[in-house]
Write a protein that holds these residues in place. Sequence first.
Motif, PDB file in Angstrom:
ATOM      1  N   ARG A 217       0.833  -1.198   0.000  1.00 32.06           N
ATOM      2  CA  ARG A 217       0.000   0.000   0.000  1.00 32.06           C
ATOM      3  C   ARG A 217       0.868   1.248   0.000  1.00 32.06           C
ATOM      4  O   ARG A 217       0.626   2.202  -0.742  1.00 32.06           O
ATOM      5  N   CYS A 223      -2.350   4.594  -4.206  1.00 30.38           N
ATOM      6  CA  CYS A 223      -2.746   4.684  -2.793  1.00 30.38           C
ATOM      7  C   CYS A 223      -2.185   5.957  -2.188  1.00 30.38           C
ATOM      8  O   CYS A 223      -1.154   5.949  -1.529  1.00 30.38           O
ATOM      9  N   THR A 224      -2.883   7.067  -2.416  1.00 29.52           N
ATOM     10  CA  THR A 224      -2.358   8.303  -1.868  1.00 29.52           C
ATOM     11  C   THR A 224      -3.337   8.953  -0.902  1.00 29.52           C
ATOM     12  O   THR A 224      -3.241  10.136  -0.610  1.00 29.52           O
ATOM     13  N   CYS A 225      -4.291   8.174  -0.398  1.00 29.17           N
ATOM     14  CA  CYS A 225      -5.235   8.714   0.570  1.00 29.17           C
ATOM     15  C   CYS A 225      -4.474   9.189   1.803  1.00 29.17           C
ATOM     16  O   CYS A 225      -3.568   8.516   2.266  1.00 29.17           O
ATOM     17  N   CYS A 228      -6.056   6.240   5.383  1.00 29.54           N
ATOM     18  CA  CYS A 228      -6.326   4.972   4.716  1.00 29.54           C
ATOM     19  C   CYS A 228      -7.211   4.102   5.602  1.00 29.54           C
ATOM     20  O   CYS A 228      -7.043   4.073   6.816  1.00 29.54           O
ATOM     21  N   VAL A 229      -8.139   3.401   4.992  1.00 29.06           N
ATOM     22  CA  VAL A 229      -9.028   2.532   5.771  1.00 29.06           C
ATOM     23  C   VAL A 229      -8.250   1.548   6.642  1.00 29.06           C
ATOM     24  O   VAL A 229      -8.703   1.167   7.708  1.00 29.06           O
ATOM     25  N   PHE A 230      -7.099   1.157   6.168  1.00 38.05           N
ATOM     26  CA  PHE A 230      -6.358   0.124   6.895  1.00 38.05           C
ATOM     27  C   PHE A 230      -5.617   0.671   8.107  1.00 38.05           C
ATOM     28  O   PHE A 230      -4.948  -0.067   8.804  1.00 38.05           O
ATOM     29  N   ARG A 255      -7.745  -3.654  -0.983  1.00 42.12           N
ATOM     30  CA  ARG A 255      -6.631  -2.874  -1.541  1.00 42.12           C
ATOM     31  C   ARG A 255      -6.710  -2.870  -3.072  1.00 42.12           C
ATOM     32  O   ARG A 255      -6.647  -1.830  -3.707  1.00 42.12           O
ATOM     33  N   HIS A 258      -9.697  -0.762  -4.267  1.00 40.58           N
ATOM     34  CA  HIS A 258      -9.516   0.689  -4.159  1.00 40.58           C
ATOM     35  C   HIS A 258      -8.697   1.275  -5.309  1.00 40.58           C
ATOM     36  O   HIS A 258      -8.840   2.441  -5.645  1.00 40.58           O
ATOM     37  N   ARG A 262      -7.685   2.688 -11.456  1.00 41.08           N
ATOM     38  CA  ARG A 262      -6.672   3.726 -11.317  1.00 41.08           C
ATOM     39  C   ARG A 262      -5.276   3.115 -11.357  1.00 41.08           C
ATOM     40  O   ARG A 262      -4.279   3.803 -11.521  1.00 41.08           O
TER      41      ARG A 262
HETATM   42  S1  SF4 Z   1      -7.840   3.633   1.570  1.00 37.52           S
HETATM   43 FE1  SF4 Z   1      -7.534   2.199  -0.120  1.00 37.52          FE
HETATM   44  S2  SF4 Z   1      -6.825   3.461  -1.831  1.00 37.52           S
HETATM   45 FE2  SF4 Z   1      -6.566   4.660   0.028  1.00 37.52          FE
HETATM   46  S3  SF4 Z   1      -4.468   4.271   0.673  1.00 37.52           S
HETATM   47 FE3  SF4 Z   1      -5.761   2.795   1.742  1.00 37.52          FE
HETATM   48  S4  SF4 Z   1      -5.776   0.972   0.430  1.00 37.52           S
HETATM   49 FE4  SF4 Z   1      -5.013   2.668  -0.804  1.00 37.52          FE
END
Ligand code: SF4
Lengths: 327, 144
Positions: A217, A223-225, A228-230, A255, A258, A262
Amino acid sequence: MQKITRDVLVEKAASLLENGTVDRVLGWKKGEFDYDLTPAVFTSADDLKDLVWNDFCGANFSKYLIANTKKSASKVLVFLKPCDTYSFNQLLTEHRFDREKVYAIGIPCEGMADISKIKAVTGDGISSIECGEKINVTTIYSDDTVSFDLSDVMAERCVNCKSKKHVAYDELIGEEGDVIESGRFDEVERIENMTADERYAFWQNELSRCIRCNACRDVCPACTCEKCVFDNPNHSLENKAPATSFEEKMFHIIRAFHVAGRCTDCGECSRVCPQNIPLHLLNRKFIKDMNTHYGEYQAGAEVGSRAPLVNYTTEDVEPGDVFEGRE
Amino acid sequence: MQVNEKKPLIVAFCCNWCSYAGADLAGNNRLSYPADVKIIRVPCSCRVNPMFVLRAFQRGADGVILCGCHPGDCHYTSGNYYTRRRMAMLFSMLDYLGIEKERTRVEWVSAAEGAKFAATMNDFAQTVAALGENKRLEDLRCKR
Ligand code: SF4
Ligand code: SF4
Ligand code: FES
């Protein structure tokens, strides 16, 4: 062996630093070992003595532009291999950095080496690696040098390179390449043709090795949020799953989902995985499915294109019918 | 039927404007569908992100079904078109990982289709019951 030499890059970078066009240079630098080159920021011509360009420069710098353009008072110089330019465009599409603050130089790439393929032959104890005509490896086990042809130890992503064409740059070193036909979906197809139980066993074997280091990630240019949900501690997704069936599938499905549409298929996730999990096979599955059902689409091929999952037609396939023609 | 045989647990995400009303109509018309179907009302089918589906499985569901307005009838115009793409991709991925594809379904049910709602749920519950317990998508963290 790479077509251009390190000196060409250093010279370019030094002159751009000198005349004030840029104040930061993104490049590769030796890490703990000769093969684990690490991304580095160079701010003076003197620094540039550490810059490396050889068969281990897999790292894609596009994502680093997000942080570095914010730190730069003028422009950031970035060297982009053809595959990196797709991520570059994709990030621009998502407005993740200011194009005005980047000076991008496209550089030709002959493919990068996969250290695990070398280690499979030499063992883990590599003491030095030199890249020239051949990749010469010395180990702690003997005084002999083992030589490899780059083509024999090339990373999977490079064997199945989708494009030698740079889709974004301010300046190009070398000649303009072409988009190429690759066999990148062959392995996905092979898995699709297994029975459900075989597929399950295949992925159980792969994904249960995951240690949830999150490197895939972290390195992913898609993955530039900022959140991140994780990383949510209330989600029971933030650490490794103890499961009787197979671990980490949630993480991997989410993952991959998401980044679906993209993902430019740059292959960074598989490169950085310490457990050698073929993560690109998840991403490519989505790419292949979207190509099949929603028309050919290459993320990052052009700035501003609309990804399949943020688009629709009234004639789309029904979710129950995507399996048609499969067991 | 044995008394303590484990019944399949089914989570049904129903969009407020069509399918949830369809479920209501099924009830008003005294049409029966299995009590193991737990309905979760969502404002629109596109409110369901793939994680909801996985989360349901993670927490013990044996089947997950998503119901929304018929394509073209979404009360937010295009919500269910996005749902359709998303779920198509998700289901295909689950299948790719070797997870039984019969455990997931999308069905378009309008507010007037009480009978379709009941029939769909009966059929889906049967299919899932035949597959047995969900093992491949379980998560022990959620079984404390
Ligand atoms: S929320 Fe999803 S898309 Fe954003 S950084 Fe995390 S894994 Fe990547
Ligand atoms: S890089 Fe590999 S081991 Fe680390 S979280 Fe990703 S898949 Fe798991
Ligand atoms: S409101 Fe019913 S699907 Fe969008």
